[in-house]
Scaffold this motif. Structure first.
Motif, PDB file in Angstrom:
ATOM      1  N   LEU A 289       1.106  -1.398   0.070  1.00 52.51           N
ATOM      2  CA  LEU A 289      -0.159  -0.410  -0.140  1.00 52.51           C
ATOM      3  C   LEU A 289       0.825   1.429  -0.302  1.00 52.51           C
ATOM      4  O   LEU A 289       2.100   1.097   0.863  1.00 52.51           O
ATOM      5  N   SER A 290       0.255   2.513  -1.058  1.00 52.95           N
ATOM      6  CA  SER A 290       1.268   3.729  -0.575  1.00 52.95           C
ATOM      7  C   SER A 290       0.466   4.788   0.313  1.00 52.95           C
ATOM      8  O   SER A 290      -0.504   3.862   0.310  1.00 52.95           O
ATOM      9  N   LEU A 291       1.154   4.976   0.645  1.00 52.29           N
ATOM     10  CA  LEU A 291       0.248   6.117   0.828  1.00 52.29           C
ATOM     11  C   LEU A 291      -0.625   7.061   0.661  1.00 52.29           C
ATOM     12  O   LEU A 291      -1.806   7.525   0.959  1.00 52.29           O
ATOM     13  N   GLU A 292      -0.436   7.395  -0.871  1.00 51.31           N
ATOM     14  CA  GLU A 292      -1.413   7.877  -1.991  1.00 51.31           C
ATOM     15  C   GLU A 292      -2.450   7.061  -1.242  1.00 51.31           C
ATOM     16  O   GLU A 292      -4.063   7.247  -1.346  1.00 51.31           O
ATOM     17  N   ASP A 293      -2.392   5.783  -1.486  1.00 47.66           N
ATOM     18  CA  ASP A 293      -3.626   4.022  -1.806  1.00 47.66           C
ATOM     19  C   ASP A 293      -4.135   4.652   0.020  1.00 47.66           C
ATOM     20  O   ASP A 293      -5.640   4.806   0.250  1.00 47.66           O
ATOM     21  N   ILE A 294      -3.832   4.870   0.798  1.00 45.66           N
ATOM     22  CA  ILE A 294      -4.564   5.161   2.193  1.00 45.66           C
ATOM     23  C   ILE A 294      -4.952   6.191   2.407  1.00 45.66           C
ATOM     24  O   ILE A 294      -6.242   6.203   2.998  1.00 45.66           O
ATOM     25  N   ALA A 295      -4.383   7.043   1.752  1.00 52.42           N
ATOM     26  CA  ALA A 295      -5.212   7.754   1.711  1.00 52.42           C
ATOM     27  C   ALA A 295      -6.643   8.315   0.833  1.00 52.42           C
ATOM     28  O   ALA A 295      -7.393   9.090   1.305  1.00 52.42           O
ATOM     29  N   MET A 296      -6.391   7.708   0.143  1.00 53.52           N
ATOM     30  CA  MET A 296      -7.791   7.577  -1.149  1.00 53.52           C
ATOM     31  C   MET A 296      -8.747   6.682  -0.213  1.00 53.52           C
ATOM     32  O   MET A 296      -9.650   6.852  -0.376  1.00 53.52           O
ATOM     33  N   ILE A 297      -7.727   5.041   0.722  1.00 51.19           N
ATOM     34  CA  ILE A 297      -9.381   4.977   1.155  1.00 51.19           C
ATOM     35  C   ILE A 297      -9.572   4.922   2.607  1.00 51.19           C
ATOM     36  O   ILE A 297     -10.756   4.938   2.560  1.00 51.19           O
ATOM     37  N   THR A 298      -9.256   6.303   2.828  1.00 49.25           N
ATOM     38  CA  THR A 298      -9.759   6.359   4.248  1.00 49.25           C
ATOM     39  C   THR A 298      -9.929   7.875   4.075  1.00 49.25           C
ATOM     40  O   THR A 298     -10.407   8.430   5.244  1.00 49.25           O
ATOM     41  N   GLY A 299      -9.190   9.020   3.534  1.00 56.25           N
ATOM     42  CA  GLY A 299      -9.628   9.814   3.206  1.00 56.25           C
ATOM     43  C   GLY A 299      -8.648  11.054   4.197  1.00 56.25           C
ATOM     44  O   GLY A 299      -9.212  11.693   4.343  1.00 56.25           O
TER      45      GLY A 299
END
Length: 144
Positions: free
Chosen positions: A3-13
């Protein structure tokens, strides 16, 4: 796959750019702060001679036990508590894990108390990673 931090940002908001996540971490009263933010206070050790088994947080299983499913007819406050518990669990498993592999660290929960503050979770994750690498290197160096 990672997971990239961009993925985390998209998943969590949650934002990955913003204010630096800094400050002093107060350990006193952390169980009460957990209770104030998610509605359930973690248990303490009941045996007077036994050291607290989890002074840095709660087991992932504790989060699962108390926040597995949000009730269908939950009030907005209860939904917010479940969302906060979910993000707390996700962040401490995927982005900011500790060395035990089974503990949700309480020190990050305070940062989830105000949804309007835009923390830089990217810099927090990078700083945490560097700290964990340094601690691991020191551990191996001193245990040769």
């Amino acid at each position: 796959m990672t997971l990239s931090l961009e993925d985390i940002a998209m998943i969590t908001g949650l934002p990955i750019e913003g204010r630096a996540l800094t400050g002093k971490v107060r350990s006193d009263g952390w169980r009460q702060r957990v209770a104030a933010l998610v509605g359930v206070e973690p248990e303490t050790s009941t045996h007077e001679t036994m050291k607290d088994p989890r002074p840095s947080g709660v087991l992932f299983s504790w989060i699962q036990k108390h926040f597995r499913r949000c009730p269908k007819d939950a009030s907005p406050d209860v939904v917010e508590r479940y969302a906060r518990a979910y993000l707390w669990n996700l962040l401490t498993q995927a982005v900011l894990p500790d060395g035990t592999g089974d503990t949700t660290l309480w020190m990050f929960l305070d940062s989830l108390c105000d949804w309007d503050v835009k923390w830089s979770w990217r810099s927090a994750a990078l700083a945490f990673l560097y700290c964990q690498v340094l601690l691991t290197m020191m551990h191996f160096h001193y245990n040769k």
